[in-house]
Design a protein around this motif. Structure first.
Motif, PDB file in Angstrom:
ATOM      1  N   HIS A  20      -7.160  -2.035  -2.179  1.00  0.00           N
ATOM      2  CA  HIS A  20      -5.779  -2.319  -2.075  1.00  0.00           C
ATOM      3  C   HIS A  20      -5.338  -1.875  -0.546  1.00  0.00           C
TER       4      HIS A  20
ATOM      5  N   HIS B   6       0.854  -1.156   0.203  1.00  0.00           N
ATOM      6  CA  HIS B   6       0.002   0.077   0.097  1.00  0.00           C
ATOM      7  C   HIS B   6       0.821   1.350  -0.166  1.00  0.00           C
TER       8      HIS B   6
ATOM      9  N   SER C 147     -14.521   2.335  -4.472  1.00  0.00           N
ATOM     10  CA  SER C 147     -13.493   2.951  -3.783  1.00  0.00           C
ATOM     11  C   SER C 147     -13.686   4.323  -3.048  1.00  0.00           C
TER      12      SER C 147
ATOM     13  N   TRP D  96     -10.466   1.767  -0.273  1.00  0.00           N
ATOM     14  CA  TRP D  96      -9.924   1.254  -1.369  1.00  0.00           C
ATOM     15  C   TRP D  96      -9.607  -0.317  -1.135  1.00  0.00           C
TER      16      TRP D  96
ATOM     17  N   ASN E 152      -4.357  12.849  -8.246  1.00  0.00           N
ATOM     18  CA  ASN E 152      -3.116  12.560  -7.598  1.00  0.00           C
ATOM     19  C   ASN E 152      -2.672  13.369  -6.438  1.00  0.00           C
TER      20      ASN E 152
ATOM     21  N   SER F  56       2.921   5.984  -5.969  1.00  0.00           N
ATOM     22  CA  SER F  56       2.570   6.000  -7.280  1.00  0.00           C
ATOM     23  C   SER F  56       1.731   7.543  -7.390  1.00  0.00           C
ATOM     24  N   TYR F  57       0.901   7.823  -6.451  1.00  0.00           N
ATOM     25  CA  TYR F  57       0.417   9.034  -6.480  1.00  0.00           C
ATOM     26  C   TYR F  57       1.279  10.094  -6.539  1.00  0.00           C
TER      27      TYR F  57
ATOM     28  N   HIS G  28      -3.303   9.443   1.300  1.00  0.00           N
ATOM     29  CA  HIS G  28      -2.404   8.297   2.075  1.00  0.00           C
ATOM     30  C   HIS G  28      -1.369   8.773   2.939  1.00  0.00           C
TER      31      HIS G  28
ATOM     32  N   GLN H 276     -10.390   9.696  -4.507  1.00  0.00           N
ATOM     33  CA  GLN H 276      -9.363  10.258  -3.762  1.00  0.00           C
ATOM     34  C   GLN H 276      -9.879  11.887  -3.600  1.00  0.00           C
TER      35      GLN H 276
ATOM     36  N   GLY I 126      -4.758  11.821  -3.657  1.00  0.00           N
ATOM     37  CA  GLY I 126      -4.250  10.405  -3.462  1.00  0.00           C
ATOM     38  C   GLY I 126      -3.022  10.787  -2.455  1.00  0.00           C
TER      39      GLY I 126
ATOM     40  N   HIS J 170       1.183   2.065  -4.034  1.00  0.00           N
ATOM     41  CA  HIS J 170       0.028   2.984  -4.330  1.00  0.00           C
ATOM     42  C   HIS J 170       0.222   4.390  -3.927  1.00  0.00           C
ATOM     43  N   TYR J 171       0.526   4.503  -2.894  1.00  0.00           N
ATOM     44  CA  TYR J 171       0.736   5.909  -2.102  1.00  0.00           C
ATOM     45  C   TYR J 171       2.052   6.647  -3.074  1.00  0.00           C
TER      46      TYR J 171
END
Length: 207
Positions: free
Chosen positions: A175, A33, A135, A173, A81, A40-41, A88, A156, A84, A37-38
């Protein structure tokens, strides 16, 4: 005084070892996570802003709040983004081992003034988190008068867009929990409620 961060944004490291929230959240779930994921944002947000130097001095909160002033071709991507990255960042800082995150008596009184009891607050947060279709987040937030609100937000979105102060997000979400809990969202939410870092929530309330 710490100045707000702006471009290039950085991924905040976990404020605890990845295995320290087990058995409620295991290390594999946390690391994927956070590191996937974090991260990536944050990377996508920086990739967008590198071509727009006129917006590189804006912190996350301003990018979220001032979307109407952003060019239409990047507005939606910035919203997703920046939101997000913000959500996160707050989510990971909102958790801690149960032995270290106890609520103070003064903040417990504020919670009781708003919801009657901490138990009622957690019940309402759980209901909100269970009601998210797809989500999103269940969010505890406060307004300028200090009154607390529980929000159900999609994707988000953040409380910032509603001019509210974000206090505590429950990320629902898939994930955030599927590796460990599969489709048992309720069990994940119950575990999250055991991990709340009340000291951090209180700090957010007074910010």
């Amino acid at each position: 005084m710490n100045l707000p961060e702006h471009f290039p944004f950085t991924v905040k490291p976990l404020p605890y070892p990845a295995n320290s929230l087990s058995p409620w959240l295991d290390a594999r779930t946390i690391k994927i996570h956070h590191d996937g994921h974090y991260t990536s944002y944050v990377k996508k947000l920086n990739d967008i802003l590198k071509n727009y130097p006129q917006y590189q001095n804006l912190p996350l909160e301003a990018l979220i709040l001032k979307q109407a002033f952003l060019p239409s071709d990047i507005r939606n991507d910035i919203r997703k983004n920046a939101g997000g990255a913000y959500n996160h960042q707050l989510y990971f800082s909102s958790m801690i081992h149960p032995s270290k995150g106890k609520i103070s008596s003064s903040f417990e009184q504020i919670v009781c003034d708003n919801f009657g009891s901490v138990k009622n607050l957690l019940h309402n947060l759980k209901e909100a988190a269970m009601s998210v279709f797809g989500s999103g987040y269940a969010y505890l937030a406060s307004d300028m008068s200090g009154k607390m609100h529980i929000l159900v937000l999609k994707n988000q979105e953040t409380p910032i867009e509603q001019r509210l102060n974000p206090l505590l997000p429950i990320d629902v979400w898939e994930h955030a929990y599927y590796l460990q809990y599969q489709y048992h969202r309720e069990r994940y939410i119950d575990s999250f409620c055991r991990l709340i870092n009340w000291k951090e929530v209180e700090k957010n309330y007074y910010n």
